[in-house]
Enzyme design. Structure first.
Site, mmCIF file in Angstrom:
data_model
loop_
_atom_site.group_PDB
_atom_site.id
_atom_site.type_symbol
_atom_site.label_atom_id
_atom_site.label_comp_id
_atom_site.label_asym_id
_atom_site.label_seq_id
_atom_site.Cartn_x
_atom_site.Cartn_y
_atom_site.Cartn_z
ATOM 1 N N ALA A 71 -2.418 4.274 -2.007
ATOM 2 C CA ALA A 71 -2.901 4.808 -0.729
ATOM 3 C C ALA A 71 -3.643 6.125 -0.963
ATOM 4 O O ALA A 71 -4.687 6.376 -0.357
ATOM 5 C CB ALA A 71 -1.744 5.014 0.247
ATOM 6 N N LEU A 111 0.860 -1.186 0.000
ATOM 7 C CA LEU A 111 0.000 0.000 0.000
ATOM 8 C C LEU A 111 0.898 1.240 0.000
ATOM 9 O O LEU A 111 1.042 1.936 0.989
ATOM 10 C CB LEU A 111 -0.926 -0.031 1.217
ATOM 11 C CG LEU A 111 -2.109 0.929 1.233
ATOM 12 C CD1 LEU A 111 -2.928 0.830 -0.032
ATOM 13 C CD2 LEU A 111 -2.985 0.639 2.431
ATOM 14 N N HIS A 112 1.539 1.488 -1.145
ATOM 15 C CA HIS A 112 2.460 2.621 -1.271
ATOM 16 C C HIS A 112 1.692 3.890 -1.627
ATOM 17 O O HIS A 112 0.466 3.890 -1.677
ATOM 18 C CB HIS A 112 3.566 2.302 -2.286
ATOM 19 C CG HIS A 112 3.070 1.997 -3.656
ATOM 20 N ND1 HIS A 112 2.933 2.958 -4.620
ATOM 21 C CD2 HIS A 112 2.654 0.833 -4.223
ATOM 22 C CE1 HIS A 112 2.468 2.409 -5.736
ATOM 23 N NE2 HIS A 112 2.288 1.117 -5.514
ATOM 24 N N ALA A 113 2.386 4.972 -1.887
ATOM 25 C CA ALA A 113 1.788 6.306 -2.003
ATOM 26 C C ALA A 113 0.652 6.413 -3.026
ATOM 27 O O ALA A 113 -0.398 6.964 -2.719
ATOM 28 C CB ALA A 113 2.865 7.339 -2.321
#
Length: 85
Positions: A19, A14-16
């Site tokens: 997210a 769940l990276h930038a």
């Protein structure tokens, strides 16, 4: 309160980018939405709160919605997760 679990499929977790998309989806919900992972709870409508969970691929997170439209909001979030995470 309505809740469901989801296992992250994205190889980067769940990276930038995902997210940020998740937060935008949660902000469109009328209920209070939180994410529970590894004993921590994050406000799903706040990017830094979600990022601080440090969710990786194959981690299972729990979404919780509380409010009048909790069933509809959970369905919306579940559909988002299946399409994007």
């Amino acid at each position: 309160m309505e809740q469901f679990t989801y296992t992250i499929q994205d190889s980067a977790g769940l990276h930038a980018r995902p997210a940020g998309l998740l937060v935008k989806c949660a902000q469109g919900c009328s209920c209070a939405v939180s994410i529970v992972f590894n004993g921590k709870t994050a406000d799903a409508k706040r990017l830094f709160s979600v990022m601080n969970l440090n969710v990786k691929q194959n981690d299972t997170i729990t979404f919780r919605a509380e409010g009048e439209q909790e069933q509809a909001d959970c369905a919306k979030l579940k559909a988002f997760c299946q399409a994007n995470l």
